[in-house]
Design a protein around this motif. Structure first.
Motif, mmCIF file in Angstrom:
data_model
loop_
_atom_site.group_PDB
_atom_site.id
_atom_site.type_symbol
_atom_site.label_atom_id
_atom_site.label_comp_id
_atom_site.label_asym_id
_atom_site.label_seq_id
_atom_site.Cartn_x
_atom_site.Cartn_y
_atom_site.Cartn_z
ATOM 1 N N GLY A 23 0.920 -8.220 -52.551
ATOM 2 C CA GLY A 23 1.625 -8.147 -53.925
ATOM 3 C C GLY A 23 2.630 -7.007 -53.940
ATOM 4 N N GLU A 24 2.609 -6.096 -53.182
ATOM 5 C CA GLU A 24 3.560 -4.937 -53.239
ATOM 6 C C GLU A 24 3.472 -4.052 -52.029
ATOM 7 N N ALA A 25 4.498 -2.977 -51.922
ATOM 8 C CA ALA A 25 4.234 -2.272 -50.810
ATOM 9 C C ALA A 25 3.263 -1.525 -50.585
ATOM 10 N N PHE A 26 2.754 -1.152 -49.266
ATOM 11 C CA PHE A 26 1.412 -0.516 -48.980
ATOM 12 C C PHE A 26 1.729 0.647 -47.999
ATOM 13 N N PRO A 27 2.435 1.601 -48.396
ATOM 14 C CA PRO A 27 2.854 2.885 -47.743
ATOM 15 C C PRO A 27 1.653 3.217 -46.841
ATOM 16 N N SER A 28 2.066 3.942 -45.790
ATOM 17 C CA SER A 28 0.971 4.430 -44.639
ATOM 18 C C SER A 28 0.377 5.783 -45.548
#
Length: 412
Positions: A207-212
């Motif tokens: 549903g949205e970005a998943f930064p490291s």
């Protein structure tokens, strides 16, 4: 690195390609025969001749704007579905737009089980599902996939953070599905109250970005989290595996990358719009343009899965943006301009200070009347289902470039 969902994931790429192309003519023929939109757009096309990617690339791309327009003219599905109300359509959803999606009464309709399996979900687990169960299909998507794996699901839905924390403490689920930002909120609130969430060990986020940085922060708390790329129209498109080397495309799709605004495939390795053809008999989408940008990674995943891999989400081919799991479209901002004549120009700016998505609607108006700010704020929230701040600008301040949405988010 992990066991695979089935033998399809590790077959030779040439074998997979041959199998997909062998199935393609029948899917196109079904769409032509039972979905009136395709009967029109694919009129004169001999489905039996569409047996290669080159042949597929000659067909028109259907984009979200066209789907929305068709649905407005021919509700509820715009002639793209093969079912109507009744036992063949168990649920209907309304995503922002509104765009309607059917759900057939079949096991794992959205093909989510494969992606959850790659994220470590297994039979006998309790899954805390914090995706919405109303209007949009996300909650149903993840629940049906978890059920197909033999998991039990707690239908938490969105919001009600304190009640969700109580459920986590009492039920002690092993797995979480939802947006990564809400998982972070739950863990932060739990830490503030001295509550432990040590039962959570697996997460599938979307549903949205998943930064490291967030992935590493979750790992530090013992939660192994994986990203799933899915849409309300298509279900799962691609998913992360233990290799952490891009997103592996689902086995039941044909994925192309094309030049934005056209249907022409880009050369391997170049960024293009993700265009998908599915084999769903209920909702047969042929060359459906997602509006998302990505690129194909070379070779196969180190996890042993041999399907095409995408580099992940690299932006939007149009001005639409996904904020906290919801799409915001330029048409929604244009509607604000039409509704409030005092506003001469507007631009929705999206950024993410401190890693949290924020929306600010910049509006040009000579002298805003009393109550206008509140009315605009309420109208924007009603349209997008998201909170946003309104800021007034002097006329002539905003660029005259036709842009209604500007995405300034940065991910590390």
């Amino acid at each position: 690195m992990t066991e695979h969902f089935d033998a399809l994931e590790t077959r030779a790429p040439a074998e997979r390609e041959a199998a997909l192309m062998a199935r393609l003519p029948a899917q196109i023929a079904l769409a032509q025969a039972r979905a009136s939109a395709y009967a029109h757009s694919l009129q004169g096309i001999d489905a039996a001749t569409i047996t290669s990617r080159a042949a597929l690339a000659t067909l028109p791309v259907v984009r979200k704007g066209e789907l929305l327009a068709q649905q407005l003219q021919q509700p509820p599905f715009g002639g793209f579905a093969t079912v109507g109300w009744g036992p063949d359509c168990a649920r209907v959803f309304a995503s922002p737009g509104p765009i309607h999606e059917p759900e057939a009464p079949q096991r794992d309709y959205w093909r989510m089980a494969r992606a959850l399996h790659a994220a470590g979900f297994r039979r006998g687990m309790l899954v805390h599902n914090s995706f919405s169960y109303h209007f949009t299909p996300a909650g149903s998507m993840l629940e049906s996939g978890a059920h197909a794996l033999g998991c039990t699901v707690f239908p938490a839905g969105t919001g009600q953070t304190e009640l969700q924390l109580q459920a986590l403490a009492t039920l002690r689920p092993q797995a979480y599905v939802g947006t990564p930002s809400f998982l972070r909120i739950l863990l932060e609130r739990a830490a503030e109250s001295g509550q432990a969430c040590e039962s959570l060990r697996h997460a599938a986020v979307s549903g949205e970005a998943f930064p490291s940085s967030l992935r590493d922060a979750l790992a530090a708390q013992g939660i192994d989290a994986y990203q799933i790329y899915a849409t309300a129209d298509l279900g799962v498109i691609a998913y992360e595996t233990a290799a952490r080397a891009g997103l592996v495309v689902d086995e039941e799709l044909i994925v192309e990358l094309v030049h934005p605004g056209s249907g022409d495939p880009v050369p391997d390795g170049e960024v293009g719009e993700v265009v998908v053809t599915n084999f769903n008999p209920t909702y047969p989408l042929i060359r459906y343009g997602t509006g998302d940008l990505s690129r194909v990674l070379p070779g196969s995943s180190p996890c042993g899965r041999t399907n095409m891999r995408l580099a992940g989400w690299l932006g939007r081919a149009d001005q639409a943006a996904k904020v906290r799991g919801m799409f915001v479209h330029p048409g929604q901002i244009a509607a604000i301009l039409r509704r409030f004549g005092e506003i001469s120009r507007a631009r929705l700016v999206i950024d993410n200070p401190d890693g949290k998505d924020r929306m600010v609607l910049h509006c040009e108006a000579g002298e805003p009347t009393n109550g206008l700010e509140g009315a605009v704020t309420d109208a924007l929230r009603e349209s997008t289902k998201l909170r946003a701040e309104v800021r007034w600008q002097t006329p002539g301040t905003l660029p005259n470039d036709g842009k209604l949405i500007e995405d300034l988010r940065h991910y590390n």
